[in-house]
Scaffold this motif. Sequence first.
Motif, PDB file in Angstrom:
ATOM      1  N   MET A   1      56.243  34.284   5.079  1.00 19.86           N
ATOM      2  CA  MET A   1      55.697  35.199   6.070  1.00 19.86           C
ATOM      3  C   MET A   1      55.612  34.496   7.428  1.00 19.86           C
ATOM      4  O   MET A   1      55.150  33.365   7.523  1.00 19.86           O
ATOM      5  N   GLN A   2      56.067  35.174   8.457  1.00 17.94           N
ATOM      6  CA  GLN A   2      56.049  34.584   9.786  1.00 17.94           C
ATOM      7  C   GLN A   2      54.630  34.571  10.351  1.00 17.94           C
ATOM      8  O   GLN A   2      53.841  35.484  10.137  1.00 17.94           O
ATOM      9  N   ASN A   3      54.309  33.487  11.058  1.00 17.01           N
ATOM     10  CA  ASN A   3      52.982  33.357  11.652  1.00 17.01           C
ATOM     11  C   ASN A   3      52.954  33.912  13.070  1.00 17.01           C
ATOM     12  O   ASN A   3      53.965  33.903  13.775  1.00 17.01           O
ATOM     13  N   THR A   4      51.783  34.378  13.490  1.00 18.32           N
ATOM     14  CA  THR A   4      51.564  34.780  14.873  1.00 18.32           C
ATOM     15  C   THR A   4      50.837  33.636  15.580  1.00 18.32           C
ATOM     16  O   THR A   4      49.715  33.283  15.209  1.00 18.32           O
ATOM     17  N   ILE A   5      51.496  33.027  16.557  1.00 23.70           N
ATOM     18  CA  ILE A   5      50.913  31.915  17.291  1.00 23.70           C
ATOM     19  C   ILE A   5      49.889  32.447  18.288  1.00 23.70           C
ATOM     20  O   ILE A   5      50.135  33.437  18.975  1.00 23.70           O
TER      21      ILE A   5
ATOM     22  N   ALA B   1      38.880  24.756   6.381  1.00 26.17           N
ATOM     23  CA  ALA B   1      39.623  25.967   6.013  1.00 26.17           C
ATOM     24  C   ALA B   1      38.734  27.195   6.049  1.00 26.17           C
ATOM     25  O   ALA B   1      39.160  28.276   6.470  1.00 26.17           O
ATOM     26  N   CYS B   2      37.476  27.044   5.620  1.00 29.23           N
ATOM     27  CA  CYS B   2      36.533  28.165   5.631  1.00 29.23           C
ATOM     28  C   CYS B   2      36.106  28.495   7.054  1.00 29.23           C
ATOM     29  O   CYS B   2      35.933  29.669   7.402  1.00 29.23           O
ATOM     30  N   ARG B   3      35.918  27.477   7.875  1.00 27.26           N
ATOM     31  CA  ARG B   3      35.487  27.692   9.255  1.00 27.26           C
ATOM     32  C   ARG B   3      36.577  28.384  10.072  1.00 27.26           C
ATOM     33  O   ARG B   3      36.294  29.208  10.932  1.00 27.26           O
ATOM     34  N   LEU B   4      37.825  28.045   9.807  1.00 32.12           N
ATOM     35  CA  LEU B   4      38.933  28.619  10.564  1.00 32.12           C
ATOM     36  C   LEU B   4      39.294  30.030  10.124  1.00 32.12           C
ATOM     37  O   LEU B   4      39.791  30.820  10.922  1.00 32.12           O
ATOM     38  N   PHE B   5      39.104  30.342   8.840  1.00 31.05           N
ATOM     39  CA  PHE B   5      39.590  31.601   8.281  1.00 31.05           C
ATOM     40  C   PHE B   5      39.212  32.789   9.176  1.00 31.05           C
ATOM     41  O   PHE B   5      38.084  32.904   9.615  1.00 31.05           O
ATOM     42  N   PRO B   6      40.170  33.686   9.473  1.00 33.32           N
ATOM     43  CA  PRO B   6      41.520  33.809   8.915  1.00 33.32           C
ATOM     44  C   PRO B   6      42.605  33.072   9.720  1.00 33.32           C
ATOM     45  O   PRO B   6      43.777  33.403   9.612  1.00 33.32           O
ATOM     46  N   LEU B   7      42.201  32.133  10.531  1.00 31.34           N
ATOM     47  CA  LEU B   7      43.164  31.398  11.342  1.00 31.34           C
ATOM     48  C   LEU B   7      43.671  30.167  10.590  1.00 31.34           C
ATOM     49  O   LEU B   7      43.006  29.647   9.696  1.00 31.34           O
ATOM     50  N   GLY B   8      44.831  29.721  10.985  1.00 27.28           N
ATOM     51  CA  GLY B   8      45.384  28.474  10.488  1.00 27.28           C
ATOM     52  C   GLY B   8      45.570  27.520  11.648  1.00 27.28           C
ATOM     53  O   GLY B   8      45.492  27.908  12.820  1.00 27.28           O
ATOM     54  N   ARG B   9      45.840  26.274  11.331  1.00 28.52           N
ATOM     55  CA  ARG B   9      45.972  25.233  12.356  1.00 28.52           C
ATOM     56  C   ARG B   9      47.076  24.268  11.948  1.00 28.52           C
ATOM     57  O   ARG B   9      47.198  23.911  10.777  1.00 28.52           O
ATOM     58  N   GLU B  10      47.865  23.841  12.909  1.00 25.31           N
ATOM     59  CA  GLU B  10      48.852  22.800  12.655  1.00 25.31           C
ATOM     60  C   GLU B  10      48.986  21.920  13.886  1.00 25.31           C
ATOM     61  O   GLU B  10      48.659  22.338  15.005  1.00 25.31           O
ATOM     62  N   ILE B  11      49.428  20.695  13.661  1.00 22.32           N
ATOM     63  CA  ILE B  11      49.613  19.734  14.742  1.00 22.32           C
ATOM     64  C   ILE B  11      51.095  19.619  15.056  1.00 22.32           C
ATOM     65  O   ILE B  11      51.908  19.376  14.162  1.00 22.32           O
TER      66      ILE B  11
ATOM     67  N   GLU C   1      48.548  34.498   9.705  1.00 20.97           N
ATOM     68  CA  GLU C   1      49.709  34.963   8.953  1.00 20.97           C
ATOM     69  C   GLU C   1      50.083  36.382   9.342  1.00 20.97           C
ATOM     70  O   GLU C   1      49.213  37.244   9.503  1.00 20.97           O
ATOM     71  N   GLY C   2      51.387  36.630   9.456  1.00 19.55           N
ATOM     72  CA  GLY C   2      51.887  37.968   9.711  1.00 19.55           C
ATOM     73  C   GLY C   2      51.670  38.426  11.141  1.00 19.55           C
ATOM     74  O   GLY C   2      51.083  37.727  11.968  1.00 19.55           O
TER      75      GLY C   2
END
Length: 287
Positions: free
Chosen positions: A1-5, A93-103, A113-114
């Motif tokens: 699934m493609q992510n929305t930045i 992971a709980c604090r960010l939800f529903p967001l994700g993070r990457e370096i 997601e999506g």
Amino acid sequence: MQNTILHSGDSLPLTCSRSGTCCHGNRVRLNPWELMRLAQAKELSSEEFRKKHTCEAGTVLLFNGLPNHTGKSSCGLYEVGKGCSVHPARPLACRLFPLGREIQNGTAHYMHEGSDFPCLKECPEVLNLPKLTVEDYLLGQETQLFENAQDGYLELMQNLADISFELLLDSGLSESGDTETLTSWRKLGSMDVTQLSKEIPTEWFDLLMIPELEQHAEPMSFVQEHTEILNGKIQELSESLSTLNSIREAAKWMMALGLLLAHAIGADAKGLSEHWIEIAKSHGAQG
């Protein structure tokens, strides 16, 4: 699934409706500092918490509680009618939800997601709550300390891989025509985390995942002390290596430790192993 930045000023329906839906049927990874914090909140040792509340070698929280109306089991730390029993210590992971993070290139990026906002399907009521910018949401969730811990363990993961490189490339092992080391790295990268943990001696596994350290609230002090203890143990190991076979085995352990930590912080362990293999090959390793 493609992510929305996302950008820091993006405004989204991020005010939580407190339905507890996100505490059911999800997958929450833990680094060693987060595991320690949760253990402290439950008044358990890190080892006791790992055995009781985690799976996959201590890198993932158990979701073995009562199911909700969707049939998804709750996190084992969730209490019906009350919510998260360790809310102040909840992991990144709980604090960010529903967001994700990457370096990427040393900079943190956030996404979801999506193309549609993830919470709308199971929590449509969030549309009736105030929107928040990404920046304000992160501040409200107090993510900074937890992001610091994640970044510290990302650096430690790379350090462990670098030590494995040194054992292979600077010891005469690679020059001996060794092909087994890179083959073992590839196998390690393809293993699930439970299999991978079994490739690591118990003493080293415990040193990585449940180190006997003071319970620092400040993550970088914890990660720094953790790194120093590991480096001291690695130095002892290096001084004891006397044969190519022992060096090969040590290079395998160090890589396994790095990949185990990759699983704990949500990195792509298989992709990393292939990346590191190609780097080793570019410096003359065979396999």
